[in-house]
Motif scaffolding. Sequence first.
Motif, PDB file in Angstrom:
ATOM      1  N   GLY A 102       0.789  -1.221   0.000  1.00 33.36           N
ATOM      2  CA  GLY A 102       0.000   0.000   0.000  1.00 33.36           C
ATOM      3  C   GLY A 102       0.827   1.280   0.000  1.00 33.36           C
ATOM      4  N   LEU A 103       2.089   1.186  -0.394  1.00 32.97           N
ATOM      5  CA  LEU A 103       2.955   2.362  -0.415  1.00 32.97           C
ATOM      6  C   LEU A 103       2.706   3.169  -1.683  1.00 32.97           C
ATOM      7  CD1 LEU A 103       6.252   0.635   0.753  1.00 32.97           C
ATOM      8  CD2 LEU A 103       4.575   1.849   2.148  1.00 32.97           C
ATOM      9  N   LYS A 104       2.670   4.467  -1.554  1.00 35.93           N
ATOM     10  CA  LYS A 104       2.410   5.328  -2.714  1.00 35.93           C
ATOM     11  C   LYS A 104       3.533   6.328  -2.963  1.00 35.93           C
ATOM     12  CE  LYS A 104      -1.619   3.677  -3.746  1.00 35.93           C
ATOM     13  NZ  LYS A 104      -1.785   2.897  -4.932  1.00 35.93           N
ATOM     14  N   ASP A 105       4.193   6.785  -1.930  1.00 36.09           N
ATOM     15  CA  ASP A 105       5.238   7.801  -2.061  1.00 36.09           C
ATOM     16  C   ASP A 105       6.592   7.102  -1.914  1.00 36.09           C
ATOM     17  OD1 ASP A 105       6.282  10.299  -2.436  1.00 36.09           O
ATOM     18  OD2 ASP A 105       5.986  10.950  -0.376  1.00 36.09           O
ATOM     19  N   ILE A 106       7.147   6.607  -3.049  1.00 37.84           N
ATOM     20  CA  ILE A 106       8.336   5.760  -2.973  1.00 37.84           C
ATOM     21  C   ILE A 106       9.451   6.261  -3.883  1.00 37.84           C
ATOM     22  CG2 ILE A 106       7.010   3.696  -2.379  1.00 37.84           C
ATOM     23  CD1 ILE A 106       7.418   2.761  -5.315  1.00 37.84           C
ATOM     24  N   VAL A 107      10.650   5.829  -3.525  1.00 40.09           N
ATOM     25  CA  VAL A 107      11.798   5.978  -4.413  1.00 40.09           C
ATOM     26  C   VAL A 107      12.403   4.588  -4.567  1.00 40.09           C
ATOM     27  CG1 VAL A 107      13.352   6.677  -2.526  1.00 40.09           C
ATOM     28  CG2 VAL A 107      13.970   7.180  -4.881  1.00 40.09           C
ATOM     29  N   LEU A 108      12.530   4.146  -5.810  1.00 41.53           N
ATOM     30  CA  LEU A 108      13.108   2.843  -6.135  1.00 41.53           C
ATOM     31  C   LEU A 108      14.614   3.027  -6.252  1.00 41.53           C
ATOM     32  CD1 LEU A 108      10.401   2.193  -8.768  1.00 41.53           C
ATOM     33  CD2 LEU A 108      10.694   0.774  -6.733  1.00 41.53           C
ATOM     34  N   ILE A 109      15.380   2.205  -5.541  1.00 42.85           N
ATOM     35  CA  ILE A 109      16.823   2.397  -5.460  1.00 42.85           C
ATOM     36  C   ILE A 109      17.536   1.119  -5.880  1.00 42.85           C
ATOM     37  CG2 ILE A 109      18.738   2.955  -3.925  1.00 42.85           C
ATOM     38  CD1 ILE A 109      16.697   4.416  -2.151  1.00 42.85           C
ATOM     39  N   GLY A 110      18.408   1.236  -6.894  1.00 44.07           N
ATOM     40  CA  GLY A 110      19.161   0.087  -7.379  1.00 44.07           C
ATOM     41  C   GLY A 110      20.574   0.469  -7.764  1.00 44.07           C
ATOM     42  N   ASP A 111      21.393  -0.540  -8.067  1.00 44.42           N
ATOM     43  CA  ASP A 111      22.807  -0.293  -8.357  1.00 44.42           C
ATOM     44  C   ASP A 111      23.209  -0.594  -9.798  1.00 44.42           C
ATOM     45  OD1 ASP A 111      23.093  -3.100  -8.518  1.00 44.42           O
ATOM     46  OD2 ASP A 111      23.636  -3.236  -6.408  1.00 44.42           O
ATOM     47  N   ALA A 112      22.261  -0.933 -10.658  1.00 41.34           N
ATOM     48  CA  ALA A 112      22.570  -1.213 -12.067  1.00 41.34           C
ATOM     49  C   ALA A 112      22.308   0.054 -12.874  1.00 41.34           C
ATOM     50  CB  ALA A 112      21.729  -2.377 -12.584  1.00 41.34           C
ATOM     51  N   ARG A 113      23.363   0.820 -13.109  1.00 45.31           N
ATOM     52  CA  ARG A 113      23.217   2.148 -13.730  1.00 45.31           C
ATOM     53  C   ARG A 113      22.454   2.094 -15.051  1.00 45.31           C
ATOM     54  NH1 ARG A 113      25.034   7.260 -12.457  1.00 45.31           N
ATOM     55  NH2 ARG A 113      26.755   6.379 -11.289  1.00 45.31           N
ATOM     56  N   GLU A 114      22.749   1.121 -15.909  1.00 48.36           N
ATOM     57  CA  GLU A 114      22.072   1.029 -17.207  1.00 48.36           C
ATOM     58  C   GLU A 114      20.562   0.869 -17.037  1.00 48.36           C
ATOM     59  OE1 GLU A 114      21.960  -1.778 -21.215  1.00 48.36           O
ATOM     60  OE2 GLU A 114      23.388  -2.231 -19.624  1.00 48.36           O
ATOM     61  N   ILE A 115      20.157   0.010 -16.111  1.00 46.18           N
ATOM     62  CA  ILE A 115      18.727  -0.222 -15.877  1.00 46.18           C
ATOM     63  C   ILE A 115      18.086   1.028 -15.274  1.00 46.18           C
ATOM     64  CG2 ILE A 115      17.031  -1.671 -14.689  1.00 46.18           C
ATOM     65  CD1 ILE A 115      18.925  -3.011 -16.954  1.00 46.18           C
ATOM     66  N   ILE A 116      18.760   1.662 -14.323  1.00 44.93           N
ATOM     67  CA  ILE A 116      18.246   2.890 -13.701  1.00 44.93           C
ATOM     68  C   ILE A 116      18.044   3.965 -14.769  1.00 44.93           C
ATOM     69  CG2 ILE A 116      18.742   4.746 -12.054  1.00 44.93           C
ATOM     70  CD1 ILE A 116      18.125   2.051 -10.712  1.00 44.93           C
ATOM     71  N   ASP A 117      19.043   4.132 -15.639  1.00 48.07           N
ATOM     72  CA  ASP A 117      18.942   5.150 -16.695  1.00 48.07           C
ATOM     73  C   ASP A 117      17.784   4.865 -17.647  1.00 48.07           C
ATOM     74  OD1 ASP A 117      21.115   6.429 -15.578  1.00 48.07           O
ATOM     75  OD2 ASP A 117      22.552   5.722 -17.086  1.00 48.07           O
ATOM     76  N   HIS A 118      17.674   3.618 -18.105  1.00 48.16           N
ATOM     77  CA  HIS A 118      16.602   3.266 -19.048  1.00 48.16           C
ATOM     78  C   HIS A 118      15.221   3.343 -18.391  1.00 48.16           C
ATOM     79  CE1 HIS A 118      19.690   0.939 -21.651  1.00 48.16           C
ATOM     80  NE2 HIS A 118      19.582   2.191 -22.045  1.00 48.16           N
ATOM     81  N   ALA A 119      15.123   2.881 -17.150  1.00 49.52           N
ATOM     82  CA  ALA A 119      13.839   2.938 -16.445  1.00 49.52           C
ATOM     83  C   ALA A 119      13.448   4.386 -16.167  1.00 49.52           C
ATOM     84  CB  ALA A 119      13.912   2.147 -15.141  1.00 49.52           C
ATOM     85  N   GLY A 120      14.414   5.204 -15.771  1.00 47.40           N
ATOM     86  CA  GLY A 120      14.137   6.617 -15.536  1.00 47.40           C
ATOM     87  C   GLY A 120      13.646   7.318 -16.791  1.00 47.40           C
TER      88      GLY A 120
END
Length: 168
Positions: A102-120
């Motif tokens: 039930g979380l709505k105000d989130i920040v997704l945090i990961g260490d795979a720069r390529e995936i973070i860049d593409h997802a962003g």
Amino acid sequence: MSVPSLKNLIAPLCPKPAIWATGQASQSVSFSGSSKRMETRRSGHRTKVFFDGGCRPNPGTIEAAVVIRGAAYLFDDLGQGTNSDAEWLALICALKQALSLGLKDIVLIGDAREIIDHAGEALRTGHAPHAHAATLLDLAKQVPGARIRWIKRAQNLAGIALAARHPR
């Protein structure tokens, strides 16, 4: 002097002790309404949702970990694929787990720069160049304003939880 394991470090922060279950984590964890209480207390702050994925060997069987509020959720046998597939699936698992809590105000945090860049970029533009990004966009509609951020590998709690499953 012995170093405490990640499980022993995280356990005191967990709302319930059975968080380290595998499989469909949302079915093995019961918060008994405590997440609503925690949301009220955390008003104005984004909840950090750490994610990490991996496969052994590469390519191979995919597994993922998600850590939310100190609770580690482990997902086994997510199919076959590469490390990139594993990171995308971990991101998708993280978003699904946040939604199930039930979380709505989130920040997704990961260490795979390529995936973070593409997802962003997918989140910013609404354009999904492949199936994983399309799944992310579909889920993200339920969490408007969700953000995604890169951190160093050593700071990723989900990466630490995943690594703890495979001692060297």
